[in-house]
Design a protein around this motif. Sequence first.
Motif, PDB file in Angstrom:
ATOM      1  N   GLU A   1     115.770   6.939   4.874  1.00 43.82           N
ATOM      2  CA  GLU A   1     116.144   7.248   3.499  1.00 43.82           C
ATOM      3  C   GLU A   1     117.656   7.220   3.304  1.00 43.82           C
ATOM      4  OE1 GLU A   1     112.135   8.816   4.433  1.00 43.82           O
ATOM      5  OE2 GLU A   1     114.111   8.948   5.417  1.00 43.82           O
ATOM      6  N   HIS A   2     118.414   7.682   4.304  1.00 43.19           N
ATOM      7  CA  HIS A   2     119.873   7.664   4.167  1.00 43.19           C
ATOM      8  C   HIS A   2     120.423   6.234   4.111  1.00 43.19           C
ATOM      9  CE1 HIS A   2     124.083   7.745   5.207  1.00 43.19           C
ATOM     10  NE2 HIS A   2     123.813   7.256   6.395  1.00 43.19           N
TER      11      HIS A   2
ATOM     12  N   GLY B   1     119.051  10.581  -4.536  1.00 42.91           N
ATOM     13  CA  GLY B   1     118.230  10.459  -3.343  1.00 42.91           C
ATOM     14  C   GLY B   1     116.892  11.139  -3.517  1.00 42.91           C
ATOM     15  N   SER B   2     115.949  10.756  -2.671  1.00 44.77           N
ATOM     16  CA  SER B   2     114.639  11.414  -2.643  1.00 44.77           C
ATOM     17  C   SER B   2     114.160  11.492  -1.203  1.00 44.77           C
ATOM     18  CB  SER B   2     113.618  10.642  -3.489  1.00 44.77           C
ATOM     19  OG  SER B   2     113.360   9.365  -2.933  1.00 44.77           O
ATOM     20  N   TYR B   3     113.262  12.415  -0.969  1.00 49.80           N
ATOM     21  CA  TYR B   3     112.639  12.539   0.349  1.00 49.80           C
ATOM     22  C   TYR B   3     111.230  13.074   0.151  1.00 49.80           C
ATOM     23  CZ  TYR B   3     112.202  12.909   5.363  1.00 49.80           C
ATOM     24  OH  TYR B   3     111.793  12.716   6.662  1.00 49.80           O
ATOM     25  N   LYS B   4     110.309  12.542   0.933  1.00 51.46           N
ATOM     26  CA  LYS B   4     108.891  12.864   0.773  1.00 51.46           C
ATOM     27  C   LYS B   4     108.615  14.359   0.886  1.00 51.46           C
ATOM     28  CE  LYS B   4     108.121  11.928   5.684  1.00 51.46           C
ATOM     29  NZ  LYS B   4     107.467  11.061   6.671  1.00 51.46           N
ATOM     30  N   GLY B   5     107.658  14.819   0.106  1.00 52.42           N
ATOM     31  CA  GLY B   5     107.195  16.199   0.182  1.00 52.42           C
ATOM     32  C   GLY B   5     105.982  16.260   1.097  1.00 52.42           C
ATOM     33  N   SER B   6     106.201  16.633   2.333  1.00 52.54           N
ATOM     34  CA  SER B   6     105.128  16.647   3.332  1.00 52.54           C
ATOM     35  C   SER B   6     104.798  18.066   3.756  1.00 52.54           C
ATOM     36  CB  SER B   6     105.531  15.828   4.564  1.00 52.54           C
ATOM     37  OG  SER B   6     105.644  14.466   4.243  1.00 52.54           O
TER      38      SER B   6
ATOM     39  N   PHE C   1     107.770  14.400  -3.924  1.00 49.54           N
ATOM     40  CA  PHE C   1     109.105  14.153  -3.385  1.00 49.54           C
ATOM     41  C   PHE C   1     110.042  15.268  -3.810  1.00 49.54           C
ATOM     42  CE2 PHE C   1     107.250   9.941  -3.492  1.00 49.54           C
ATOM     43  CZ  PHE C   1     107.740   9.322  -2.352  1.00 49.54           C
ATOM     44  N   SER C   2     111.070  15.483  -3.006  1.00 54.25           N
ATOM     45  CA  SER C   2     112.237  16.245  -3.445  1.00 54.25           C
ATOM     46  C   SER C   2     113.266  15.241  -3.950  1.00 54.25           C
ATOM     47  CB  SER C   2     112.828  17.053  -2.280  1.00 54.25           C
ATOM     48  OG  SER C   2     111.948  18.072  -1.876  1.00 54.25           O
TER      49      SER C   2
ATOM     50  N   ALA D   1     118.974  16.530   1.361  1.00 55.21           N
ATOM     51  CA  ALA D   1     120.367  16.947   1.166  1.00 55.21           C
ATOM     52  C   ALA D   1     121.349  15.842   1.515  1.00 55.21           C
ATOM     53  CB  ALA D   1     120.653  18.182   2.022  1.00 55.21           C
ATOM     54  N   MET D   2     120.978  14.977   2.457  1.00 58.29           N
ATOM     55  CA  MET D   2     121.884  13.911   2.884  1.00 58.29           C
ATOM     56  C   MET D   2     121.687  12.627   2.104  1.00 58.29           C
ATOM     57  SD  MET D   2     122.322  12.286   6.680  1.00 58.29           S
ATOM     58  CE  MET D   2     123.685  11.160   7.037  1.00 58.29           C
ATOM     59  N   VAL D   3     120.512  12.426   1.527  1.00 57.27           N
ATOM     60  CA  VAL D   3     120.165  11.137   0.930  1.00 57.27           C
ATOM     61  C   VAL D   3     121.007  10.895  -0.319  1.00 57.27           C
ATOM     62  CG1 VAL D   3     118.302   9.674   0.082  1.00 57.27           C
ATOM     63  CG2 VAL D   3     117.817  11.418   1.814  1.00 57.27           C
TER      64      VAL D   3
END
Length: 726
Positions: free
Chosen positions: A347-348, A431-436, A585-586, A695-697
């Motif tokens: 993602e980054h 950015g986004s990141y999966k909600g797992s 996602f976040s 937070a990094m994406v």
Amino acid sequence: MTQERTADRPRVDAHEKVLGRPLYAADQPITGLLHAMTVPATIARGRIEAIEVTAATNVRGVVRVFTHEDFSQIKTTPATRGAYGRPGKGYQPMTSPVVRHRGEPVALVVAETLEAAIEGAEAVKVRYAEEAFSVAMEDDRAAREPEPESQLSSGDAEAAFASANHRVDVEYLHPQQHHNPIELISTTAAFEDGQLRIYEGTQAAAAFAGGLAGMMGLEPTRLRGVSPYTGGGFGQKNGIQEQSVLVASAASLLGRPVKLVMPRAHLFHTASYRPRSRHRVRLGADEQGRLLAGLYETVQQNSRYDGFGCEHGANPPRMYGYGAWQGRDHIVRVDTQTPGHQRAPHEHPSSYATECAIDELAEVIGMDPVELRIRNDAQNDLITGKPFSSRHLVDCLRRGAELIDWGRRAREAGSLVAENGDRIGFGVACGSYKGSMTAAVTTLRLSASGRCEISTSGHEMGQGIRSVIAAELIEILGLDPSKLDIRIGDTGHAPQHITAGSWGTGSVAPAARSAAMKLREELSVLTGAPLSEEPVHVQLARTRRPFLEVTVNTIPLGKDAQVIEQLRRGIPSTTGPEYPEFMAFSWIAHFAEVHVETSTGRVRVKRVVSVADCGRVMNRRTAESQVRGGVVWGIGAALREAGETDPRFGGVLNNDLAEYVVPVNADIGAIDVDFIDRPDFKLNPSGVKGLGEVAMVGAAAAVVNAVYNATGRRVRHLPIRIEDLL
């Protein structure tokens, strides 16, 4: 269902940590401990012809020197081949004379003291038969896989791109990077109470212990993984390390406890890392700035012998409302150790490339970059058509623009000048990141004295997961945090899931909440009436019972009870981001202000504003810390970090913290963090989504876009160096 925001509380383990009381893996006080050190291979590919160990065994204090002839019985099992349940880092050195990458262990020296182990390791002499190798994906000997590793598509993206009014076609290069958590990777193996206990800072105590047992031919019950605290993991500590089974096997053969702390210079060659990747992005839009097409093709380096998935294309089509999408990810094999998951693994890099390309498209259209992103907001996933469980990205953008005073940004790049002559630039990226989530087993015991013990699945890596557990117990039961005993990271207390992929909080918070709710229900049955506002242990004492204990299995959405058995066997059981009825996602928006000195080209990141949509914020202090840490990583990626591999010998040249350059305090300006803080109860009863990875994406892209706005120069590789701007 409504819920008040979680109260702002200090970390439950803050005081103990400040005093240095928590014991990490290498701190365990064990009687009769032997020390070990590996001998790293000095070639990148070939075979061992001979190993001379006489000089090493003559070193005073050396107990034994192990070679591949001693460890040929070690097995490679499915459990060793990837912490996420798919092919991964499974190669085990020192089981044959084959050498597959520079720096891999070719001998293990065990001694009474650390000094003797180091001296003995330096005395071992190895003769090799070298073979030709390549360590860069651009080399002639590098081998590109013929078929894409992964691909996603929706609609006819090629046709939509060809007919678009505005187009960009750009390529971005991301370098190799290394995790470098402050706690070095270590392994301590000792026989205690008839078990082989392995103390190792890990993100996966159960998978780790089960995998080691299989490699050593032991029953899983004979081996216990213990990792109560981990001093940073970031994905590097989510599997079995190259040293782990060597140390455990040495302890078994010698009948004495053995400890090895791998030196940092060795870890640049034995531990996983973020691989080098290349990203071609093509975007098309109409006159109103609506995205008509996205085409995204990536190439990522991988080792010659193992697998590490290439999934750069998974997140970008979820960011905005593209009319059509086509993405393909490719792998190129080289002669290095296997790369692995490093904070926001794909993602980054993908956000760096695509968010910079979005900025370039805004420039071509003549539109404000924030407005372009807002105009292309989407509430449904392009690939599956499912709605998002929650998405407040536009709120993140508007709040971030307000906080950084986005109106100060100059439309013409390089035109905003500070009083001292520095060029000022502003950049934005999302950015986004999966909600797992993953399964958990939780046992909660309340004593009539007020003491409360909870054993559950999860690992404390400094992210504050103990504080999350405490927050739920305090809210539901009104417990005194000073009387809480939280037991995690130990297979002797509860089955341990892999804590990675930002699913730690989203898994442990519902587990703790469910256990607390069940205890309340059972206590109400015991008392014969609804519970009052009195402390729960006082109400328990009236029943004349010394304690009340409950056990709860929590099963994430889209899974069945089978995942609990998988968890007990150390098999990954995660789910998400796709669920039966939605995608989760976040989301985050980063804004950066940079100042660039015109005479030297030096870039200073004066301020960053980051606004996250991560569902319910469980602990604002630890959440803000997570985001600030991610932003620092993003600044490092944009301006500092790169692993430099020597094409002549195959090793990483800057294999220490002196020359692997990361940001220091002087490089970091103000980082302001805010949250939307709206619970996502569709996802879980705690309403929480992940934060550590999202937070990094996009953080690096925000800095890169700000540098362009300050200088008018598009630098399409990381890190941006002074010579790029002179």
